[in-house]
Design a protein around this motif. Structure first.
Motif, PDB file in Angstrom:
ATOM      1  N   ALA A   9       0.832  -1.211   0.000  1.00  0.00           N
ATOM      2  CA  ALA A   9       0.000   0.000   0.000  1.00  0.00           C
ATOM      3  C   ALA A   9       0.866   1.262   0.000  1.00  0.00           C
ATOM      4  CB  ALA A   9      -0.943  -0.011   1.196  1.00  0.00           C
ATOM      5  N   LEU A  10       1.966   1.233   0.767  1.00  0.00           N
ATOM      6  CA  LEU A  10       2.842   2.406   0.850  1.00  0.00           C
ATOM      7  C   LEU A  10       3.410   2.782  -0.507  1.00  0.00           C
ATOM      8  CD1 LEU A  10       4.802   1.727   4.159  1.00  0.00           C
ATOM      9  CD2 LEU A  10       3.183   3.583   3.716  1.00  0.00           C
ATOM     10  N   ILE A  11       3.865   1.806  -1.268  1.00  0.00           N
ATOM     11  CA  ILE A  11       4.486   2.138  -2.559  1.00  0.00           C
ATOM     12  C   ILE A  11       3.449   2.581  -3.581  1.00  0.00           C
ATOM     13  CG2 ILE A  11       4.469  -0.162  -3.613  1.00  0.00           C
ATOM     14  CD1 ILE A  11       7.422   0.594  -4.532  1.00  0.00           C
ATOM     15  N   ARG A  12       2.192   2.233  -3.339  1.00  0.00           N
ATOM     16  CA  ARG A  12       1.130   2.642  -4.265  1.00  0.00           C
ATOM     17  C   ARG A  12       0.484   3.976  -3.873  1.00  0.00           C
ATOM     18  NH1 ARG A  12       0.412  -1.763  -7.565  1.00  0.00           N
ATOM     19  NH2 ARG A  12       1.057  -3.747  -6.688  1.00  0.00           N
ATOM     20  N   ALA A  13       0.908   4.534  -2.754  1.00  0.00           N
ATOM     21  CA  ALA A  13       0.373   5.828  -2.305  1.00  0.00           C
ATOM     22  C   ALA A  13       1.095   6.933  -3.064  1.00  0.00           C
ATOM     23  CB  ALA A  13       0.555   5.975  -0.800  1.00  0.00           C
ATOM     24  N   GLU A  14       0.622   7.211  -4.270  1.00  0.00           N
ATOM     25  CA  GLU A  14       1.287   8.169  -5.157  1.00  0.00           C
ATOM     26  C   GLU A  14       1.509   9.511  -4.467  1.00  0.00           C
ATOM     27  OE1 GLU A  14      -0.651   8.457  -8.932  1.00  0.00           O
ATOM     28  OE2 GLU A  14      -0.919   6.286  -9.048  1.00  0.00           O
TER      29      GLU A  14
END
Length: 154
Positions: A9-14
């Motif tokens: 989720a963290l890496i997808r939080a643009e």
């Protein structure tokens, strides 16, 4: 939910600090997802004994029946012990034990409803009550459930 779900989720939080740092380190969302799929969660501190047992479960439809399959040693041992007491046949939800099956039925139906909510595409305007972080985690769980198909045991 494990730490791997949070990481995805963290890496997808643009635009977030975490996504920016991971991108600068050369880490991509696909690389994290692939690595998460390769690592055995049972060999980490994320896995409780219950989660380890649950990972060996399967729900499938065969004709007009739903089969709930348990493969963990503890459940198998207990089921064999009860089977011996009932004459080595299927354990039916009839007679004095019928009420004991109600929590299993209730929990399975609640699980299936939750899975439907996680797997179906987000409706227009949905996610306002969930919040941005909750929505990101939900998307990660959705992606993991769709891509993760454990091999059939047998």
């Amino acid at each position: 939910m494990g730490s791997h779900h949070l990481l995805e989720a963290l890496i997808r939080a643009e635009g977030s600090m975490a996504a920016t740092v991971l991108a600068r380190l050369g880490v991509s969302p696909d690389a994290i997802a692939d690595t998460v799929d390769e690592v055995d969660a049972d060999a980490t501190t994320d896995a409780t004994p219950e989660e380890t047992a649950a990972r060996k479960m399967e729900i499938r439809v065969e004709g007009d029946e739903v089969h709930l399959v348990f493969r963990d040693e503890g459940t198998l041992r207990l089921t064999k012990a009860v089977n011996e007491l009932t004459g080595d046949g299927p354990i039916h939800a009839t007679g004095p034990v019928a009420g004991r099956f109600v929590p299993l039925w209730t929990q399975l139906n609640q699980l299936l409803i939750e899975l439907m909510r996680t797997l179906k595409p987000e409706a227009e305007g949905e996610g306002k009550d969930v919040g941005k972080a909750g929505l990101l985690v939900r998307r990660v769980l959705h992606d993991r459930l769709r891509r993760r198909r454990p091999p059939m045991e047998g």
